[in-house]
Enzyme design. Structure first.
Site, PDB file in Angstrom:
ATOM      1  N   LYS A  95      24.970 -65.018 -16.412  1.00  0.00           N
ATOM      2  CA  LYS A  95      24.451 -64.676 -17.779  1.00  0.00           C
ATOM      3  C   LYS A  95      24.301 -63.750 -18.222  1.00  0.00           C
ATOM      4  CE  LYS A  95      21.935 -67.070 -21.351  1.00  0.00           C
ATOM      5  NZ  LYS A  95      19.949 -68.063 -21.766  1.00  0.00           N
TER       6      LYS A  95
ATOM      7  N   SER B 285      17.662 -74.239 -21.815  1.00  0.00           N
ATOM      8  CA  SER B 285      18.847 -73.605 -22.254  1.00  0.00           C
ATOM      9  C   SER B 285      19.324 -73.314 -20.822  1.00  0.00           C
ATOM     10  CB  SER B 285      18.583 -71.861 -22.286  1.00  0.00           C
ATOM     11  OG  SER B 285      19.235 -71.538 -24.074  1.00  0.00           O
TER      12      SER B 285
ATOM     13  N   SER C 115      21.501 -72.596 -24.339  1.00  0.00           N
ATOM     14  CA  SER C 115      22.308 -70.990 -24.522  1.00  0.00           C
ATOM     15  C   SER C 115      22.525 -70.905 -23.335  1.00  0.00           C
ATOM     16  CB  SER C 115      21.898 -69.892 -24.890  1.00  0.00           C
ATOM     17  OG  SER C 115      20.240 -69.514 -23.712  1.00  0.00           O
TER      18      SER C 115
HETATM   19  N1  GLN Z   1      17.522 -74.284 -27.906  1.00  0.00           N
HETATM   20  C1  GLN Z   1      16.432 -73.714 -28.200  1.00  0.00           C
HETATM   21  C2  GLN Z   1      16.875 -72.690 -29.326  1.00  0.00           C
HETATM   22  O1  GLN Z   1      17.412 -72.181 -29.351  1.00  0.00           O
HETATM   23  C3  GLN Z   1      16.559 -73.079 -26.338  1.00  0.00           C
HETATM   24  C4  GLN Z   1      17.307 -71.492 -26.012  1.00  0.00           C
HETATM   25  C5  GLN Z   1      16.554 -70.828 -25.250  1.00  0.00           C
HETATM   26  O2  GLN Z   1      16.244 -71.898 -23.894  1.00  0.00           O
HETATM   27  N2  GLN Z   1      16.964 -69.789 -24.753  1.00  0.00           N
HETATM   28  O3  GLN Z   1      16.098 -71.369 -28.925  1.00  0.00           O
END
Ligand code: GLN
Length: 483
Positions: free
Chosen positions: A73, A174, A150
């Site tokens: 990532k 995420s 993400s």
């Molecule tokens: N979907 C969650 C957010 O928008 C989680 C994001 C993550 O785990 N980096 O914050």
């Protein structure tokens, strides 16, 4: 012959038999990555990967990662390789050091072939907010469904068969949510088990290194490589690193599993049907499965609490991206103007919205009402789940209420109407619990997963129960190749 759609052990055996060389594998990886049509990549390491494989130290041949192409990532620093976190703010950033995770992967012989797309700065769950736009779900060739974020690019790369391993990060869900939407294993070990040195901070008290594989064994093996204390990250733990693959087949007879009724109440009938089948399979193995209740007020508080805490920490952590100390720079007549112009131009609206909420929550006038209150809520939420863990070894629920939602109409904004099943996974970030998603079924040819969570430091036990269930469902090594 395709190798990279196979499990690690099979790839490794092919290397040992001299059927394929690391260079062949890297060439295979790069050729498929070059044809990626899911928008999974920020950067493809064409030259760097070939250089690395040519320098590969053959004394590492015992490692299952030896010569194996992997993707990372784009929020992990990679020395001399662009690292943008999918933000225009960092479009020119080339780190001068490797994240600890990257160092350990390289030491184990893995070859990085690409940096993957993500929601900007890891904030978001749709895989749409990065600077390169939407990342597509390989399971839907019509490109109508999200893959989730993400860590969208790593999920797309692994599920489309480009590499067996994709590194991601999990602050709310995420990795575990996109894993559900793309038929993968998504694992977030206990907070502190893996060093976060060199991983961009989103919300430090919630951030975990996490990753995608296509089977539980590969996840356990990867933890052997990545776990352990790192002097450069004072939040990394000191516990011994054990062999996480050794207990995968251990009996789960007598293990107690709690299923949260309120999460089930929000799931689609097909999700419930497949999920119930897995409960029967767990019972066949001798596990004791009970449906338990958690106060709905607590469950509905998870998302707003997460939002306030994560936005507040993100605002503070990213204050250095000001166009002066770090980041792209826009013109201005004073340093305030430079900062304002830079941050206005280089962050997307979604990020700015979070920074505004974070700043408000931390401001003197609102801190008690928002940030401090959210921290108290976090404690109540963790206490409620810990109560369940007093009697049970695992919490097990669907990882998402449905298969991947459509891009159209997907609204990540918080409007007060919380779907418990869509947001509960963050409880494991609040408590630092290890948590794993594995595939459990399909609806209209789209996959979805189940999620097990255990007490902190029970990573090995968690991998054990996931591995036992995986053998029953047979849903492992799923790949949806690009057409
Ligand atoms: N979907 C969650 C957010 O928008 C989680 C994001 C993550 O785990 N980096 O914050």
């Amino acid at each position: 012959m395709r190798y990279l759609s196979k499990p690690l052990k099979e790839i490794h055996d092919a290397i040992l038999r001299n059927e394929v060389t690391p260079l062949d594998l890297v060439k295979e990886g790069l050729s498929y990555v070059g044809k990626d049509n899911n928008n999974a990549f920020e950067y493809i390491c064409n030259k760097e990967a070939i250089d690395a494989v040519n320098k590969l130290d053959s004394s590492k041949k015992n490692s299952l990662l030896y010569g194996v192409p992997i993707v990372i990532k784009d929020c992990f620093s990679t020395k001399s390789i662009p690292t943008t976190a999918s933000s225009n703010m960092l479009s020119d950033y080339i780190p001068c050091f490797d994240a600890e995770v990257v160092t350990r992967l390289k030491n184990a012989g893995a070859i990085i072939i690409g940096k993957t797309t993500m929601d900007e700065l890891a904030m978001g769950g749709s895989g749409t907010s990065g600077r390169k736009g939407m990342t597509y779900n390989p399971w839907d060739k019509r490109r109508k469904h999200i893959i989730g974020g993400s860590s969208c690019g790593s999920a797309a790369a692994v599920s489309s068969g480009l590499t067996p391993i994709g590194i991601g990060s999990d602050t709310g869900d995420s990795v575990r949510k996109p894993a559900s939407y793309s038929g993968l294993v998504g694992f977030k070990p206990t907070w502190g088990r893996i060093s976060r040195y060199g991983m961009f901070q989103f919300a430090s008290s919630l951030d975990h290194v996490a990753y995608f594989t296509r089977n539980v064994f590969d996840s356990a093996y990867l933890l052997n490589v990545l776990a352990g204390h790192d002097n450069k990250d004072f939040s990394s733990g000191y516990e011994d690193v054990i062999d996480y693959t050794k207990d995968l087949s251990k009996s789960i007879k007598g293990k107690r599993i709690a299923v949260i009724k309120e999460v089930l109440d929000c799931c689609s009938p097909k999700t419930i049907e497949c999920f119930n089948k897995t409960l029967d399979q767990l019972r066949v193995e001798g596990a004791i499965v009970d449906i338990v209740s958690i106060d709905e007020k607590i469950l509905k508080a998870i998302y707003p609490t997460y939002f306030i805490i994560s936005s507040s920490e993100a605002t503070s952590n990213n204050a250095n991206l000001d166009g002066l100390k770090f980041g792209s720079r826009c013109e201005g007549n004073s340093f305030e103007e430079v900062m304002i112009n830079t941050r206005t131009k280089c962050f997307s609206p979604l990020i700015k919205r979070r920074f505004i909420i974070g700043s408000l929550s931390l401001s003197k006038t609102h801190r008690e009402e928002l940030f401090v209150r959210a921290q108290k809520c976090r404690r109540l939420i963790v206490d409620s789940f810990n109560k369940v863990f007093e009697k049970y070894d695992f919490i097990y629920c669907p990882a998402s209420p449905t298969t991947a939602p459509l891009f159209k109409g997907y609204n990540p904004r918080f409007n007060g109407d919380v779907n418990v099943a869509d947001n509960y996974l963050a409880f494991a970030n609040f408590g630092g619990n290890p948590s794993i998603t594995i595939p459990i079924g399909f609806e209209n040819n789209m996959p979805f997963g189940g999620n097990f969570t255990a007490k902190p430091h029970f990573d090995s036990e968690l991998l054990n129960v996931a591995s036992i269930l995986e053998k029953h469902t047979g849903l492992m090594n799923l790949v949806k190749e690009n057409e």
